[in-house]
Design a protein around this motif. Structure first.
Motif, PDB file in Angstrom:
ATOM      1  N   ASN A  38      -0.022   2.246  46.387  1.00  0.00           N
ATOM      2  CA  ASN A  38       1.419   2.107  46.579  1.00  0.00           C
ATOM      3  C   ASN A  38       1.898   3.161  47.584  1.00  0.00           C
ATOM      4  O   ASN A  38       1.929   4.357  47.273  1.00  0.00           O
ATOM      5  CB  ASN A  38       2.143   2.276  45.245  1.00  0.00           C
ATOM      6  CG  ASN A  38       3.634   2.095  45.354  1.00  0.00           C
ATOM      7  OD1 ASN A  38       4.218   2.151  46.428  1.00  0.00           O
ATOM      8  ND2 ASN A  38       4.267   1.885  44.216  1.00  0.00           N
ATOM      9  N   PRO A  39       2.290   2.740  48.786  1.00  0.00           N
ATOM     10  CA  PRO A  39       2.679   3.725  49.810  1.00  0.00           C
ATOM     11  C   PRO A  39       3.913   4.546  49.435  1.00  0.00           C
ATOM     12  O   PRO A  39       4.075   5.661  49.920  1.00  0.00           O
ATOM     13  CB  PRO A  39       2.939   2.868  51.050  1.00  0.00           C
ATOM     14  CG  PRO A  39       3.159   1.494  50.552  1.00  0.00           C
ATOM     15  CD  PRO A  39       2.407   1.374  49.258  1.00  0.00           C
ATOM     16  N   GLU A  40       4.745   4.028  48.558  1.00  0.00           N
ATOM     17  CA  GLU A  40       5.943   4.763  48.162  1.00  0.00           C
ATOM     18  C   GLU A  40       5.602   6.024  47.371  1.00  0.00           C
ATOM     19  O   GLU A  40       6.375   6.984  47.359  1.00  0.00           O
ATOM     20  CB  GLU A  40       6.874   3.870  47.360  1.00  0.00           C
ATOM     21  CG  GLU A  40       7.473   2.750  48.188  1.00  0.00           C
ATOM     22  CD  GLU A  40       8.369   1.834  47.382  1.00  0.00           C
ATOM     23  OE1 GLU A  40       8.695   2.167  46.218  1.00  0.00           O
ATOM     24  OE2 GLU A  40       8.730   0.779  47.928  1.00  0.00           O
TER      25      GLU A  40
ATOM     26  N   MET B 164       6.096   3.688  56.866  1.00  0.00           N
ATOM     27  CA  MET B 164       4.787   3.085  56.630  1.00  0.00           C
ATOM     28  C   MET B 164       4.919   2.147  55.432  1.00  0.00           C
ATOM     29  O   MET B 164       5.382   2.541  54.384  1.00  0.00           O
ATOM     30  CB  MET B 164       3.760   4.183  56.355  1.00  0.00           C
ATOM     31  CG  MET B 164       2.384   3.650  56.046  1.00  0.00           C
ATOM     32  SD  MET B 164       1.210   4.935  55.587  1.00  0.00           S
ATOM     33  CE  MET B 164       0.882   5.648  57.170  1.00  0.00           C
ATOM     34  N   ASN B 165       4.483   0.928  55.589  1.00  0.00           N
ATOM     35  CA  ASN B 165       4.634  -0.034  54.507  1.00  0.00           C
ATOM     36  C   ASN B 165       3.335  -0.363  53.798  1.00  0.00           C
ATOM     37  O   ASN B 165       3.317  -1.204  52.925  1.00  0.00           O
ATOM     38  CB  ASN B 165       5.323  -1.307  55.003  1.00  0.00           C
ATOM     39  CG  ASN B 165       4.667  -1.884  56.230  1.00  0.00           C
ATOM     40  OD1 ASN B 165       3.741  -1.316  56.769  1.00  0.00           O
ATOM     41  ND2 ASN B 165       5.166  -3.012  56.683  1.00  0.00           N
ATOM     42  N   LYS B 166       2.250   0.297  54.154  1.00  0.00           N
ATOM     43  CA  LYS B 166       1.016   0.162  53.391  1.00  0.00           C
ATOM     44  C   LYS B 166       0.124   1.369  53.647  1.00  0.00           C
ATOM     45  O   LYS B 166       0.266   2.054  54.649  1.00  0.00           O
ATOM     46  CB  LYS B 166       0.283  -1.134  53.712  1.00  0.00           C
ATOM     47  CG  LYS B 166      -0.337  -1.205  55.080  1.00  0.00           C
ATOM     48  CD  LYS B 166      -1.080  -2.517  55.233  1.00  0.00           C
ATOM     49  CE  LYS B 166      -1.906  -2.489  56.503  1.00  0.00           C
ATOM     50  NZ  LYS B 166      -2.780  -3.607  56.606  1.00  0.00           N
ATOM     51  N   VAL B 167      -0.749   1.631  52.711  1.00  0.00           N
ATOM     52  CA  VAL B 167      -1.672   2.749  52.848  1.00  0.00           C
ATOM     53  C   VAL B 167      -2.760   2.319  53.828  1.00  0.00           C
ATOM     54  O   VAL B 167      -3.300   1.223  53.727  1.00  0.00           O
ATOM     55  CB  VAL B 167      -2.284   3.137  51.485  1.00  0.00           C
ATOM     56  CG1 VAL B 167      -3.275   4.270  51.641  1.00  0.00           C
ATOM     57  CG2 VAL B 167      -1.190   3.529  50.507  1.00  0.00           C
TER      58      VAL B 167
ATOM     59  N   GLN C  55       2.936   7.957  47.929  1.00  0.00           N
ATOM     60  CA  GLN C  55       2.307   8.909  48.858  1.00  0.00           C
ATOM     61  C   GLN C  55       1.214   9.750  48.193  1.00  0.00           C
ATOM     62  O   GLN C  55       1.147  10.963  48.353  1.00  0.00           O
ATOM     63  CB  GLN C  55       3.364   9.807  49.484  1.00  0.00           C
ATOM     64  CG  GLN C  55       4.381   9.039  50.292  1.00  0.00           C
ATOM     65  CD  GLN C  55       5.395   9.926  50.959  1.00  0.00           C
ATOM     66  OE1 GLN C  55       5.346  11.153  50.871  1.00  0.00           O
ATOM     67  NE2 GLN C  55       6.332   9.321  51.651  1.00  0.00           N
ATOM     68  N   MET C  56       0.359   9.100  47.448  1.00  0.00           N
ATOM     69  CA  MET C  56      -0.693   9.818  46.721  1.00  0.00           C
ATOM     70  C   MET C  56      -1.852  10.254  47.604  1.00  0.00           C
ATOM     71  O   MET C  56      -2.744  10.951  47.136  1.00  0.00           O
ATOM     72  CB  MET C  56      -1.191   8.965  45.554  1.00  0.00           C
ATOM     73  CG  MET C  56      -0.170   8.877  44.451  1.00  0.00           C
ATOM     74  SD  MET C  56      -0.654   7.878  43.043  1.00  0.00           S
ATOM     75  CE  MET C  56      -2.264   8.479  42.648  1.00  0.00           C
ATOM     76  N   TRP C  57      -1.835   9.892  48.875  1.00  0.00           N
ATOM     77  CA  TRP C  57      -2.908  10.320  49.768  1.00  0.00           C
ATOM     78  C   TRP C  57      -2.864  11.829  50.002  1.00  0.00           C
ATOM     79  O   TRP C  57      -3.788  12.397  50.558  1.00  0.00           O
ATOM     80  CB  TRP C  57      -2.869   9.556  51.088  1.00  0.00           C
ATOM     81  CG  TRP C  57      -1.544   9.609  51.777  1.00  0.00           C
ATOM     82  CD1 TRP C  57      -1.069  10.625  52.564  1.00  0.00           C
ATOM     83  CD2 TRP C  57      -0.522   8.624  51.720  1.00  0.00           C
ATOM     84  NE1 TRP C  57       0.200  10.329  52.999  1.00  0.00           N
ATOM     85  CE2 TRP C  57       0.571   9.100  52.503  1.00  0.00           C
ATOM     86  CE3 TRP C  57      -0.401   7.398  51.105  1.00  0.00           C
ATOM     87  CZ2 TRP C  57       1.731   8.382  52.671  1.00  0.00           C
ATOM     88  CZ3 TRP C  57       0.769   6.686  51.281  1.00  0.00           C
ATOM     89  CH2 TRP C  57       1.810   7.167  52.053  1.00  0.00           C
ATOM     90  N   ASP C  58      -1.813  12.494  49.540  1.00  0.00           N
ATOM     91  CA  ASP C  58      -1.752  13.957  49.606  1.00  0.00           C
ATOM     92  C   ASP C  58      -2.579  14.611  48.502  1.00  0.00           C
ATOM     93  O   ASP C  58      -2.849  15.797  48.559  1.00  0.00           O
ATOM     94  CB  ASP C  58      -0.304  14.449  49.494  1.00  0.00           C
ATOM     95  CG  ASP C  58       0.502  14.183  50.753  1.00  0.00           C
ATOM     96  OD1 ASP C  58      -0.095  13.989  51.822  1.00  0.00           O
ATOM     97  OD2 ASP C  58       1.745  14.172  50.658  1.00  0.00           O
TER      98      ASP C  58
END
Length: 81
Positions: free
Chosen positions: A46-48, A1-4, A50-53
């Motif tokens: 920043n998708p790297e 995935m390259n973007k949130v 992975q703060m959506w967790d």
């Protein structure tokens, strides 16, 4: 995935902005702008990272740490992970 994904950011935008508005008494649009132009939001986007967790409470804590110290990484939420 390259973007949130947009719906993920939309969720955090709404929830964290409401928390900021409620706690600090800012009008909702001002709270939204304060969040959107923060380092915390930059990290969330920043998708790297992975703060959506993280919960919206964790993101809010990071935003508050950034307001106090200038660095969202000073959040107790981050330090305990």
């Amino acid at each position: 995935m390259n973007k949130v994904l947009p719906f993920i950011l939309d969720y955090y935008d709404r929830e964290v902005s409401q928390m900021i508005s409620k706690k600090y008494g800012f009008p909702i649009m001002d709270a939204y702008k304060k969040f959107m132009f923060s380092k915390t939001y930059e990290m969330l986007s920043n998708p790297e990272l992975q703060m959506w967790d993280f919960s919206c409470f964790g993101i809010f804590d990071m935003w508050e740490a950034e307001q106090r110290t200038g660095d969202p990484r000073d959040s107790i939420y981050i330090r305990r992970c």
